[in-house]
Motif scaffolding. Structure first.
Motif, mmCIF file in Angstrom:
data_model
loop_
_atom_site.group_PDB
_atom_site.id
_atom_site.type_symbol
_atom_site.label_atom_id
_atom_site.label_comp_id
_atom_site.label_asym_id
_atom_site.label_seq_id
_atom_site.Cartn_x
_atom_site.Cartn_y
_atom_site.Cartn_z
ATOM 1 N N SER A 57 43.276 48.599 47.185
ATOM 2 C CA SER A 57 43.722 47.554 46.233
ATOM 3 C C SER A 57 45.437 47.856 45.850
ATOM 4 C CB SER A 57 43.258 47.704 44.731
ATOM 5 O OG SER A 57 43.373 48.756 43.896
ATOM 6 N N GLY A 93 40.857 43.921 31.533
ATOM 7 C CA GLY A 93 39.989 42.840 32.181
ATOM 8 C C GLY A 93 40.771 42.073 32.879
ATOM 9 N N PRO A 94 39.892 41.216 33.531
ATOM 10 C CA PRO A 94 38.734 41.045 33.779
ATOM 11 C C PRO A 94 38.006 41.765 34.411
ATOM 12 C CG PRO A 94 39.733 39.500 35.170
ATOM 13 C CD PRO A 94 40.781 40.055 34.260
ATOM 14 N N HIS A 96 34.382 42.893 36.676
ATOM 15 C CA HIS A 96 33.743 42.747 38.019
ATOM 16 C C HIS A 96 34.740 41.863 38.961
ATOM 17 C CE1 HIS A 96 30.111 43.097 35.532
ATOM 18 N NE2 HIS A 96 30.601 42.213 34.578
ATOM 19 N N THR A 97 35.993 42.634 38.943
ATOM 20 C CA THR A 97 36.942 42.238 39.951
ATOM 21 C C THR A 97 36.677 42.537 41.158
ATOM 22 O OG1 THR A 97 38.555 42.155 37.981
ATOM 23 C CG2 THR A 97 39.588 42.107 40.309
ATOM 24 N N VAL A 98 37.104 41.801 42.228
ATOM 25 C CA VAL A 98 36.857 42.152 43.577
ATOM 26 C C VAL A 98 38.036 43.397 43.918
ATOM 27 C CG1 VAL A 98 37.505 41.521 46.039
ATOM 28 C CG2 VAL A 98 36.345 39.987 44.441
ATOM 29 N N HIS A 99 37.495 44.363 44.618
ATOM 30 C CA HIS A 99 38.297 45.637 44.545
ATOM 31 C C HIS A 99 39.674 45.478 45.093
ATOM 32 C CE1 HIS A 99 34.444 48.000 44.522
ATOM 33 N NE2 HIS A 99 34.724 47.703 43.172
ATOM 34 N N ASP A 101 41.571 43.066 44.476
ATOM 35 C CA ASP A 101 42.685 42.253 43.481
ATOM 36 C C ASP A 101 42.697 43.361 42.259
ATOM 37 O OD1 ASP A 101 42.568 40.217 45.120
ATOM 38 O OD2 ASP A 101 40.932 39.204 44.268
ATOM 39 N N ILE A 102 42.425 44.444 42.171
ATOM 40 C CA ILE A 102 42.242 45.190 41.069
ATOM 41 C C ILE A 102 43.876 45.579 40.800
ATOM 42 C CG2 ILE A 102 41.778 47.592 40.083
ATOM 43 C CD1 ILE A 102 39.023 47.104 41.173
ATOM 44 N N ARG A 106 42.912 44.927 35.584
ATOM 45 C CA ARG A 106 41.539 44.442 36.027
ATOM 46 C C ARG A 106 40.651 45.752 36.603
ATOM 47 N NH1 ARG A 106 44.667 40.493 39.019
ATOM 48 N NH2 ARG A 106 44.864 38.587 38.110
ATOM 49 N N SER A 108 36.374 47.084 38.065
ATOM 50 C CA SER A 108 35.131 46.950 38.531
ATOM 51 C C SER A 108 34.138 48.354 38.464
ATOM 52 C CB SER A 108 35.067 46.424 39.940
ATOM 53 O OG SER A 108 33.886 46.524 40.398
#
Length: 139
Positions: A57, A93-94, A96-99, A101-102, A106, A108
């Motif tokens: 990421s 947040g948000p 549950h972010t795709v790794h 895109d962290i 954000r 996960s």
């Protein structure tokens, strides 16, 4: 002539009293204006470093939390985790972010990996002087 010889005894006392008064004025001011960083709420868990850089990421770091794996997201249920990451008691947040895109706060919570998160300003959480915790959403 040395400094001590040039100063009279009364001048030395006046300077000492002025320094003493200045010290107590500053100490009194700091006593009533210093605000320590808040502790996380009692139902939160500290995220303690060192955090591992997540190479997949832009700004992600990993906090390993094996005790919370039972509620973590996984491939067959990618929105299972109820956890929220807090930075100085402010929710990030948000979730549950795709790794990949962290970034920008954000995160996960993934089974077998832990919490992959980023600071709100993408700084390194190992050295940015911010406190991180996880907990359930506030009611």
């Amino acid at each position: 002539m040395e400094l001590a010889e040039r100063w009279t005894r009364s001048r030395q006392i006046k300077v000492g009293l002025a320094a003493f008064a200045f010290y107590f004025a500053v100490a009194g001011y700091l006593k009533y204006t210093y605000v320590p960083p808040p502790d996380p709420p009692k139902d939160h868990i500290w995220l303690e470093g060192p955090f591992i850089r997540y190479e997949g990421s832009k700004a992600g770091y990993i906090a390993i939390l094996p005790k919370l794996d039972a509620m973590a997201d996984r491939s067959d249920d990618p929105f299972r985790s109820p956890l929220i990451v807090y930075e100085n008691d402010i929710a990030l947040g948000p979730a549950h972010t795709v790794h990949a895109d962290i970034a920008n706060g954000r995160f996960s919570h993934w089974e077998g990996l832990g919490v992959v998160f980023s600071a709100s300003d993408n700084s390194d959480p190992n050295s940015n002087w911010k406190k991180y915790s996880v907990g359930r959403p506030k009611s």
